[in-house]
Enzyme design. Structure first.
Site, PDB file in Angstrom:
ATOM      1  N   GLY A  20       0.823  -1.207   0.000  1.00 12.73           N
ATOM      2  CA  GLY A  20       0.000   0.000   0.000  1.00 12.73           C
ATOM      3  C   GLY A  20       0.850   1.246   0.000  1.00 12.73           C
ATOM      4  N   LYS A  21       0.176   2.403   0.007  1.00 17.29           N
ATOM      5  CA  LYS A  21       0.884   3.687  -0.004  1.00 17.29           C
ATOM      6  C   LYS A  21       0.699   4.353   1.340  1.00 17.29           C
ATOM      7  CE  LYS A  21       1.506   7.955  -2.552  1.00 17.29           C
ATOM      8  NZ  LYS A  21       2.215   8.274  -1.299  1.00 17.29           N
ATOM      9  N   GLY A  22       1.816   4.739   1.975  1.00 14.23           N
ATOM     10  CA  GLY A  22       1.715   5.369   3.296  1.00 14.23           C
ATOM     11  C   GLY A  22       2.011   6.844   3.211  1.00 14.23           C
ATOM     12  N   PHE A  24       4.783   8.235   3.816  1.00 14.07           N
ATOM     13  CA  PHE A  24       6.131   8.521   3.324  1.00 14.07           C
ATOM     14  C   PHE A  24       6.341   8.012   1.912  1.00 14.07           C
ATOM     15  CE2 PHE A  24       9.462  10.756   4.966  1.00 14.07           C
ATOM     16  CZ  PHE A  24       9.543  10.697   6.348  1.00 14.07           C
ATOM     17  N   VAL A  27       4.842   0.856   0.538  1.00 12.80           N
ATOM     18  CA  VAL A  27       5.362  -0.250   1.352  1.00 12.80           C
ATOM     19  C   VAL A  27       5.178  -1.535   0.539  1.00 12.80           C
ATOM     20  CG1 VAL A  27       5.115  -1.553   3.493  1.00 12.80           C
ATOM     21  CG2 VAL A  27       4.841   0.921   3.522  1.00 12.80           C
ATOM     22  N   ASP A 140      -1.138  10.796  12.851  1.00 13.03           N
ATOM     23  CA  ASP A 140      -2.013  10.112  11.893  1.00 13.03           C
ATOM     24  C   ASP A 140      -2.551   8.818  12.494  1.00 13.03           C
ATOM     25  OD1 ASP A 140      -1.765   9.077   8.381  1.00 13.03           O
ATOM     26  OD2 ASP A 140      -3.453   9.557   9.698  1.00 13.03           O
TER      27      ASP A 140
HETATM   28  C1  LIG Z   1       1.544   1.852   3.574  1.00  8.35           C
HETATM   29  C2  LIG Z   1       1.219   0.511   4.183  1.00  8.35           C
HETATM   30  N1  LIG Z   1      -0.065   0.075   3.678  1.00  8.35           N
HETATM   31  C3  LIG Z   1      -0.484  -1.218   3.907  1.00  8.35           C
HETATM   32  N2  LIG Z   1       0.233  -2.075   4.674  1.00  8.35           N
HETATM   33  C4  LIG Z   1      -0.242  -3.359   4.840  1.00  8.35           C
HETATM   34  C5  LIG Z   1       0.508  -4.315   5.640  1.00  8.35           C
HETATM   35  C6  LIG Z   1       0.142  -5.638   5.821  1.00  8.35           C
HETATM   36  N3  LIG Z   1       1.047  -6.246   6.636  1.00  8.35           N
HETATM   37  C7  LIG Z   1       1.983  -5.339   6.984  1.00  8.35           C
HETATM   38  N4  LIG Z   1       3.059  -5.512   7.775  1.00  8.35           N
HETATM   39  C8  LIG Z   1       3.855  -4.468   7.999  1.00  8.35           C
HETATM   40  C9  LIG Z   1       3.598  -3.231   7.435  1.00  8.35           C
HETATM   41 CL1  LIG Z   1       4.685  -1.891   7.781  1.00  8.35          CL
HETATM   42  C10 LIG Z   1       2.521  -3.001   6.599  1.00  8.35           C
HETATM   43  C11 LIG Z   1       1.682  -4.101   6.377  1.00  8.35           C
HETATM   44  N5  LIG Z   1      -1.415  -3.786   4.289  1.00  8.35           N
HETATM   45  C12 LIG Z   1      -2.132  -2.925   3.541  1.00  8.35           C
HETATM   46  C13 LIG Z   1      -1.688  -1.632   3.326  1.00  8.35           C
HETATM   47  F1  LIG Z   1      -2.378  -0.769   2.556  1.00  8.35           F
HETATM   48  C14 LIG Z   1       1.201   0.670   5.702  1.00  8.35           C
HETATM   49  O1  LIG Z   1       2.258   0.670   6.321  1.00  8.35           O
HETATM   50  N6  LIG Z   1      -0.005   0.860   6.257  1.00  8.35           N
HETATM   51  C15 LIG Z   1      -0.113   1.133   7.687  1.00  8.35           C
HETATM   52  C16 LIG Z   1      -0.296  -0.183   8.424  1.00  8.35           C
HETATM   53  F2  LIG Z   1       0.853  -0.879   8.425  1.00  8.35           F
HETATM   54  F3  LIG Z   1      -0.682   0.048   9.690  1.00  8.35           F
HETATM   55  F4  LIG Z   1      -1.260  -0.918   7.801  1.00  8.35           F
END
Ligand SMILES: C[C@H](Nc1nc(-c2c[nH]c3ncc(Cl)cc23)ncc1F)C(=O)NCC(F)(F)F
Length: 296
Positions: A20-22, A24, A27, A140
């Site tokens: 996904g997109k965070g 920063f 990811v 956030d």
């Molecule tokens: C931008 C990233 N977006 C996403 N991340 C993950 C994810 C699954 N499992 C994960 N394990 C470690 C991390 Cl850092 C992310 C994920 N799943 C869907 C997403 F859209 C993100 O960090 N989101 C914040 C949060 F982590 F709280 F969901």
């Protein structure tokens, strides 16, 4: 500190998928596979995309932030990966397969009861106490930024917008609003871009609302606020309208079947004057008291 930073070699990071997109950057799910035999572990890799809002320096600060947090309720930082030529870097974190709290609650509504919701809420409080102990404001805090580690453990993630409060002040003032999640923002954050532990408490109240709504997208904070403001309102004046209805004491309505004590806790987090909002430690204790009363 800088020296015991775990270095991941880019050539062993095998891209699997985009998570996904965070705040920063994006990811990615990768497998760190130095043996090259697919026995390596899965990691979440946050690629930095320096834009006008965030620079390499900010990113290094996030890296240092995460590296000093040894808290069960904050997503574990594993190390960094410098890309070839060191032009950009990536943050390597633990990968939690259950994904974000939004995804989990939407898909597990039937087997998450009030006690489980309150357990998650108390863990988020503990994670926020950790952040606060290092003078960090998250800025956030939202269900989309909470990760589910197991059916009985959640962790706070995505510190892309977090800031350290200067030692001589009780709040952090940002310069430009950026694309802010205003529906999770306290009034002083909307009106004066002032962020403090107490504005994080306001956002925690909104996360509590999301949890007790099972993160149902038809009644998420943005939807409910826009219903109240009126959909004909668009663009920058949305935050002015939101500030007005909050000033006139409108608040998010109680989620269906939400215990009275939980809704009054949300209302305490949404006190207009930040000095009247509870702190995370007293919130955590209050939640644990309600947990005892909740005979499920
Ligand atoms: C931008 C990233 N977006 C996403 N991340 C993950 C994810 C699954 N499992 C994960 N394990 C470690 C991390 Cl850092 C992310 C994920 N799943 C869907 C997403 F859209 C993100 O960090 N989101 C914040 C949060 F982590 F709280 F969901």
């Amino acid at each position: 500190n800088q020296h015991d930073q775990t270095l991941f070699e880019e050539r062993h990071l095998r891209f699997i998928s985009n998570l996904g997109k965070g705040n920063f950057g994006i990811v990615e799910l990768c497998r760190y596979d130095p043996l090259g035999d697919n026995t390596g572990e899965f990691v979440a890799v946050k690629k930095l995309q320096p834009n006008k809002q965030s620079t390499l320096e900010d990113f290094k600060k996030e890296v240092n932030t995460l590296s000093v947090f040894h808290c069960d309720y904050i997503v574990k930082y594993r190390g960094i990966c410098y890309s070839t030529g060191r032009l950009s870097m990536s943050l390597v974190m633990e990968y939690l397969p259950c994904g974000s709290l939004i995804h989990y609650l939407e898909n597990n509504r039937h087997n998450v009861n009030t006690r489980r919701m309150l357990l998650f809420a108390s863990q988020i409080c503990k994670g926020m106490e950790c952040l606060q102990s290092l003078r960090y404001v998250h800025r956030d805090l939202a269900a989309r930024n909470i990760l589910v580690a197991s059916e009985s453990l959640v962790k706070i993630a995505d510190f892309g917008l977090s800031k350290i409060i200067p030692f001589d002040k009780e709040y952090y003032r940002v310069t430009q609003p950026g694309e802010s999640p205003i529906f999770w923002y306290a009034p002083e954050a909307i009106n004066e871009l002032k962020f403090s532990h107490k504005s994080d408490v306001w956002s925690f109240g909104v996360v509590l609302h999301e949890i007790f709504n099972y993160c149902d997208m038809n009644s998420n904070p943005k939807k409910l606020c826009m219903q109240e403001i009126g959909y004909n309102v668009q663009g920058p004046s949305v935050s002015m309208h939101l500030a007005n209805i909050l000033k006139n004491n409108w608040r998010l309505p109680a989620p269906p079947n939400c215990p009275t004590k939980v809704y009054s806790l949300m209302m305490e987090c949404w006190a207009y004057d930040f000095a009247e909002r509870p702190c995370f430690s007293s919130l955590g204790n209050h939640i644990e008291t309600i947990m005892q009363d909740e005979r499920e």
